[in-house]
Design an enzyme around this catalytic site. Sequence first.
Site, PDB file in Angstrom:
ATOM      1  N   CYS A   2       0.840  -1.190   0.000  1.00 53.88           N
ATOM      2  CA  CYS A   2       0.000   0.000   0.000  1.00 53.88           C
ATOM      3  C   CYS A   2       0.888   1.258   0.000  1.00 53.88           C
ATOM      4  O   CYS A   2       1.866   1.336   0.734  1.00 53.88           O
ATOM      5  CB  CYS A   2      -0.933   0.090   1.198  1.00 53.88           C
ATOM      6  SG  CYS A   2      -2.045  -1.304   1.330  1.00 53.88           S
ATOM      7  N   ARG A  27       4.009  -0.231  -4.741  1.00 52.68           N
ATOM      8  CA  ARG A  27       3.774  -0.772  -3.396  1.00 52.68           C
ATOM      9  C   ARG A  27       2.480  -1.566  -3.299  1.00 52.68           C
ATOM     10  O   ARG A  27       2.217  -2.222  -2.286  1.00 52.68           O
ATOM     11  CB  ARG A  27       3.714   0.375  -2.369  1.00 52.68           C
ATOM     12  CG  ARG A  27       4.989   1.172  -2.273  1.00 52.68           C
ATOM     13  CD  ARG A  27       4.820   2.284  -1.268  1.00 52.68           C
ATOM     14  NE  ARG A  27       4.730   1.768   0.085  1.00 52.68           N
ATOM     15  CZ  ARG A  27       5.752   1.577   0.901  1.00 52.68           C
ATOM     16  NH1 ARG A  27       6.964   1.875   0.486  1.00 52.68           N
ATOM     17  NH2 ARG A  27       5.572   1.107   2.105  1.00 52.68           N
ATOM     18  N   TRP A  74      -2.776  -2.797  -1.599  1.00 54.91           N
ATOM     19  CA  TRP A  74      -2.472  -4.222  -1.729  1.00 54.91           C
ATOM     20  C   TRP A  74      -3.330  -4.886  -0.658  1.00 54.91           C
ATOM     21  O   TRP A  74      -3.085  -4.729   0.536  1.00 54.91           O
ATOM     22  CB  TRP A  74      -0.988  -4.475  -1.481  1.00 54.91           C
ATOM     23  CG  TRP A  74      -0.573  -5.879  -1.737  1.00 54.91           C
ATOM     24  CD1 TRP A  74      -0.166  -6.409  -2.939  1.00 54.91           C
ATOM     25  CD2 TRP A  74      -0.487  -6.958  -0.782  1.00 54.91           C
ATOM     26  NE1 TRP A  74       0.149  -7.734  -2.787  1.00 54.91           N
ATOM     27  CE2 TRP A  74      -0.042  -8.102  -1.482  1.00 54.91           C
ATOM     28  CE3 TRP A  74      -0.764  -7.071   0.577  1.00 54.91           C
ATOM     29  CZ2 TRP A  74       0.148  -9.330  -0.859  1.00 54.91           C
ATOM     30  CZ3 TRP A  74      -0.581  -8.292   1.200  1.00 54.91           C
ATOM     31  CH2 TRP A  74      -0.121  -9.400   0.486  1.00 54.91           C
ATOM     32  N   ASN A 100      -1.828   2.000   5.741  1.00 60.09           N
ATOM     33  CA  ASN A 100      -0.961   0.936   5.238  1.00 60.09           C
ATOM     34  C   ASN A 100      -0.598   0.083   6.444  1.00 60.09           C
ATOM     35  O   ASN A 100      -0.094   0.602   7.426  1.00 60.09           O
ATOM     36  CB  ASN A 100       0.304   1.566   4.618  1.00 60.09           C
ATOM     37  CG  ASN A 100       1.360   0.536   4.280  1.00 60.09           C
ATOM     38  OD1 ASN A 100       1.047  -0.634   4.076  1.00 60.09           O
ATOM     39  ND2 ASN A 100       2.606   0.973   4.208  1.00 60.09           N
ATOM     40  N   GLY A 101      -0.888  -1.227   6.373  1.00 62.28           N
ATOM     41  CA  GLY A 101      -0.567  -2.109   7.501  1.00 62.28           C
ATOM     42  C   GLY A 101      -1.775  -2.937   7.899  1.00 62.28           C
ATOM     43  O   GLY A 101      -2.735  -3.067   7.135  1.00 62.28           O
ATOM     44  N   GLU A 486      17.558 -17.806  -7.439  1.00 67.76           N
ATOM     45  CA  GLU A 486      17.145 -16.443  -7.756  1.00 67.76           C
ATOM     46  C   GLU A 486      16.587 -16.363  -9.192  1.00 67.76           C
ATOM     47  O   GLU A 486      15.582 -15.696  -9.440  1.00 67.76           O
ATOM     48  CB  GLU A 486      18.344 -15.497  -7.553  1.00 67.76           C
ATOM     49  CG  GLU A 486      18.162 -14.064  -7.980  1.00 67.76           C
ATOM     50  CD  GLU A 486      17.006 -13.331  -7.294  1.00 67.76           C
ATOM     51  OE1 GLU A 486      16.428 -13.852  -6.328  1.00 67.76           O
ATOM     52  OE2 GLU A 486      16.669 -12.235  -7.775  1.00 67.76           O
ATOM     53  N   LYS A 490      12.841 -15.156 -10.105  1.00 68.42           N
ATOM     54  CA  LYS A 490      12.607 -14.031 -11.017  1.00 68.42           C
ATOM     55  C   LYS A 490      11.627 -14.426 -12.101  1.00 68.42           C
ATOM     56  O   LYS A 490      10.711 -13.698 -12.433  1.00 68.42           O
ATOM     57  CB  LYS A 490      13.950 -13.615 -11.629  1.00 68.42           C
ATOM     58  CG  LYS A 490      14.118 -12.178 -11.885  1.00 68.42           C
ATOM     59  CD  LYS A 490      14.622 -11.385 -10.712  1.00 68.42           C
ATOM     60  CE  LYS A 490      13.802 -11.510  -9.486  1.00 68.42           C
ATOM     61  NZ  LYS A 490      14.360 -10.925  -8.311  1.00 68.42           N
ATOM     62  N   GLU A 493       7.959 -15.016 -10.651  1.00 67.28           N
ATOM     63  CA  GLU A 493       7.211 -13.860 -10.139  1.00 67.28           C
ATOM     64  C   GLU A 493       6.748 -12.924 -11.231  1.00 67.28           C
ATOM     65  O   GLU A 493       5.720 -12.270 -11.088  1.00 67.28           O
ATOM     66  CB  GLU A 493       7.974 -13.116  -9.041  1.00 67.28           C
ATOM     67  CG  GLU A 493       9.056 -12.193  -9.489  1.00 67.28           C
ATOM     68  CD  GLU A 493       9.698 -11.425  -8.346  1.00 67.28           C
ATOM     69  OE1 GLU A 493       8.992 -10.848  -7.529  1.00 67.28           O
ATOM     70  OE2 GLU A 493      10.944 -11.400  -8.295  1.00 67.28           O
ATOM     71  N   HIS A 509      17.931 -36.678  -7.251  1.00 73.55           N
ATOM     72  CA  HIS A 509      17.178 -37.127  -6.074  1.00 73.55           C
ATOM     73  C   HIS A 509      15.695 -36.788  -6.192  1.00 73.55           C
ATOM     74  O   HIS A 509      14.992 -36.732  -5.197  1.00 73.55           O
ATOM     75  CB  HIS A 509      17.772 -36.505  -4.803  1.00 73.55           C
ATOM     76  CG  HIS A 509      19.196 -36.908  -4.580  1.00 73.55           C
ATOM     77  ND1 HIS A 509      19.571 -38.168  -4.184  1.00 73.55           N
ATOM     78  CD2 HIS A 509      20.348 -36.221  -4.764  1.00 73.55           C
ATOM     79  CE1 HIS A 509      20.883 -38.234  -4.099  1.00 73.55           C
ATOM     80  NE2 HIS A 509      21.380 -37.059  -4.448  1.00 73.55           N
ATOM     81  N   LYS A 608       6.003  -4.352  -3.787  1.00 77.81           N
ATOM     82  CA  LYS A 608       7.452  -4.213  -3.624  1.00 77.81           C
ATOM     83  C   LYS A 608       7.894  -4.410  -2.184  1.00 77.81           C
ATOM     84  O   LYS A 608       8.890  -5.054  -1.916  1.00 77.81           O
ATOM     85  CB  LYS A 608       7.853  -2.817  -4.109  1.00 77.81           C
ATOM     86  CG  LYS A 608       9.331  -2.537  -4.066  1.00 77.81           C
ATOM     87  CD  LYS A 608      10.038  -3.266  -5.170  1.00 77.81           C
ATOM     88  CE  LYS A 608      11.538  -3.107  -5.129  1.00 77.81           C
ATOM     89  NZ  LYS A 608      12.193  -4.166  -5.904  1.00 77.81           N
TER      90      LYS A 608
HETATM   91  O1  M6R Z   1      12.769  -5.412   0.627  1.00 73.32           O
HETATM   92  P1  M6R Z   1      13.266  -6.804   0.889  1.00 73.32           P
HETATM   93  O2  M6R Z   1      14.561  -7.059   0.228  1.00 73.32           O
HETATM   94  O3  M6R Z   1      13.273  -7.152   2.326  1.00 73.32           O
HETATM   95  O4  M6R Z   1      12.195  -7.727   0.181  1.00 73.32           O
HETATM   96  C1  M6R Z   1      12.245  -9.118   0.295  1.00 73.32           C
HETATM   97  C2  M6R Z   1      11.391  -9.792  -0.727  1.00 73.32           C
HETATM   98  O5  M6R Z   1      10.049  -9.421  -0.569  1.00 73.32           O
HETATM   99  C3  M6R Z   1      11.819  -9.439  -2.156  1.00 73.32           C
HETATM  100  O6  M6R Z   1      13.156  -9.728  -2.377  1.00 73.32           O
HETATM  101  C4  M6R Z   1      10.966 -10.217  -3.183  1.00 73.32           C
HETATM  102  O7  M6R Z   1      11.235 -11.567  -3.110  1.00 73.32           O
HETATM  103  C5  M6R Z   1      11.200  -9.670  -4.588  1.00 73.32           C
HETATM  104  N1  M6R Z   1       9.956  -9.383  -5.228  1.00 73.32           N
HETATM  105  C6  M6R Z   1      11.929 -10.589  -5.466  1.00 73.32           C
HETATM  106  O8  M6R Z   1      12.146 -10.070  -6.736  1.00 73.32           O
END
Ligand code: M6R
Length: 613
Positions: A2, A27, A74, A100-101, A486, A490, A493, A509, A608
Site C-alpha cells: 500500500c 507498493r 495491496w 498501510n498495515g 534467484e 525471477k 514472479e 534425487h 514491492k
Molecule cells: O525489501 P526486501 O529485500 O526485504 O524484500 C524481500 C522480498 O520481498 C523481495 O526480495 C521479493 O522476493 C522480490 N519481489 C523478489 O524479486
Amino acid sequence: MCGIVGYVGSKEAYPIIIKGLRRLEYRGYDSAGVAIGNNSGISQLKQKGKVADLEAYAADKDSSGSIGIGHTRWATHGVPNQVNAHPHMSGDGKLSIIHNGIIENYASIKTALQAKGHTFKSDTDTEVLIHLIEDIKNHEKVSLFEAVRIALAEVIGAYAIVVMEEGLNNEFIAARKGSPIVIGVGRDEYYIASDATPIIEYTNEVVYLEDGEIARVNSGEELEIKTIENESKTPYIHELELSLDTIEKGGFPHFMLKEIYEQPKSILDTLRGRINPETKEVKLGGISDYEQKIMNADRIIIVACGTSWHAGLIGEYLFEDFARIPVEVEYASEFRYRNPIIRETDVVLAISQSGETADTLAALELAKEKGATILGICNVVGSSIPRLTHAGSYTHAGPEIGVASTKAFTTQVVVLTLMALGIGKEKGTLSNTDYHQLITELELIHEKVEKVLKTNDQIEEIAKEFKDVSNFLYLGRGYNFPVALEGALKLKEISYIHAEGYPAAEMKHGPIALIDDEMPIVVIATKKGNYEKVVSNIQEVKARGGRLIAIVTEGDKTVKELADYCIEIPNCFEELTPLLTNIPLQLLSYHIALMRGCNVDQPRNLAKSVTVE
Ligand code: M6R
C-alpha cells in the site's frame, strides 16, 4: 504494501496526489482512491484497479481542494473492490482515513463498536479504525489529534495512517508504527507519503516519522509531533539525496529493464569510497565499530526474505570461505516463530532492499531482545531496519521500483563480498595474494557486467523459443546454487511460469523425473566451481531429452557441444561469478514475461515492500 500520499497547502491537491500515487504504485496496485477536502466537505473517489482506472473514473467528478489524501492498495482484509478501497470514512462522513498495515485486534474493536450502534460498509480493518477515532472524538470531545492518539493506544498491529476531518482544510494527522511515513516540508505546505519518491520533485527537506509517533500537519504551522504516550518530540529535518531521474524510466520501457542496465553503475556506487586506493583495504564506515564483534562472532545468522535471502546464501559461502565464520541463513519468517537459539556472541545480519519487510524486522527485534549484535544491509536510506540495527551498510543501488528485485540483489552481494573480504583479511584467514586478486577483480567487475549486458539480444531470441512453456528448472552448484534459486524466483514472479531452482547434484534425487523433451533447464556451468561435476549433470539432462540453456565462461567448448543455447560470461573468480551469472537470468525472465504479455514492473498479487507478515 500500500502506498499513501497526501498534500496540504495552497495548491490543488488532486494532481499532486495522483502523481504521487503513480510513483507509489509499485507498493500495491489492486485499487486506489483519494479524499479531497474543500468548503463543501470531503469527497472520496475510489476505484478497483490501477491508478489509471481511478483517474478515468474521477475525470468528470469534482476533485477541487487544497487538502487531500490518496492510497494505492495491496489487499489484506477484504477483496480488492471499490468498497474496500481506501480512503474510508467515519460513520458520520466527517473523517477520512488512509492506512498501510494491519490492525490485528480489529475484530474485537469492531464488535465493541457494533454494540454501540456503528455499522460498517467494507470488510476492512481500516474502516474499523476510523470509526474508533470518530467514537472517541465524539464521546470525549477532543481534537482529531488527541482522538487519533487515544485510538492508537488501543490498537495492536502495524500502521501508517493519515486522517483528515471535514472543515479542517489546512490540517491532517499522520501516525506510524511499523510502516513508513515521510513528511515533506515546503513553504506553508506539507507533503506526506510512504516514501520520498512522490515528494522529491517539490522539496528535499523531509521529516521521517518514528515508530509510535503522531504528527499534526498544519500548512500554516510548524509540525507538531507526539508519541502515543503523549510525549512531545522535536521534528528533525533531513536533506534528501535523491534525484528525480533515479525514479523515472529514463527512456526504458520498464523500470525492471532500466534497473538491470543500471547494475554496472550501482555496483560502482556501492564500492565507491569503500576500498582504499593505495592500501586496497576495505572500509565499511557503517560497521567499522563492530568489526571486532563480527570477527569474534561464534556465528553469523543472516535473516532475510525472497531475493535478499538468496543474496544471504551467497553471503554464507563468502563468509565461510574468506573469514571462516560459521553462517546460518534463515528465512526471517521461520526464524522469528521457531524459538531459535540466539546467543550474545552471535551476529545477526538482516538483508533487505526496502528495509521495511515485516518478517525481517521482527526477526531482528527478536535477536536484539536476546542480546545479539544486529546489523543490516539495506538499500532504502532511513528505513526501519537501519534505524533498528546497531550498525550496517547501505547498498547504494538507488531507488528500485520494479517489483522484481535486480540491482538490489547484485549490490547486496557486493556489500557481502566487501564485508567477508575485509574480515577475512583482518583475521588472516585469507592470504594476501588471494585478497588482492579478489579486490582487484571486484573493483573492475562492473566492466564485466557491462559485457554480460551485451548478451541481451541473444537472450531475447532464446526467450522467443521458451515463452510458451509451463515449467522451468534452474540448476547451479556452489556460489551459483543461490543464483539458480534467484533465476527461478525471477521467472515465476513476473512471467507466472512455474520454475524451480536446485543444487545441480540434487537433480537426481527427484527433479530428474520432470525432465522430458518439453522441459527447459537453465544450468550455470561456469569454469571452476565444480565444472566437471556440472558437466556430468548436463549429460544426465541431455540423456533424458531436456532442452538446455547454459551460462558458461567465454571460450567454453565442452558445454557448448551439449547445450541447445549457451550464454557466455567473461572469465572471473568463482567467488564473484554470481555478480555476472545472475544477469542473463534477469534478462531471460524479463523477455519471457514481456512476450507473455505480463506486467513486468507490477506482477499480479505482489507488492514491492512486504510490510505485513
Ligand atoms: O525489501 P526486501 O529485500 O526485504 O524484500 C524481500 C522480498 O520481498 C523481495 O526480495 C521479493 O522476493 C522480490 N519481489 C523478489 O524479486
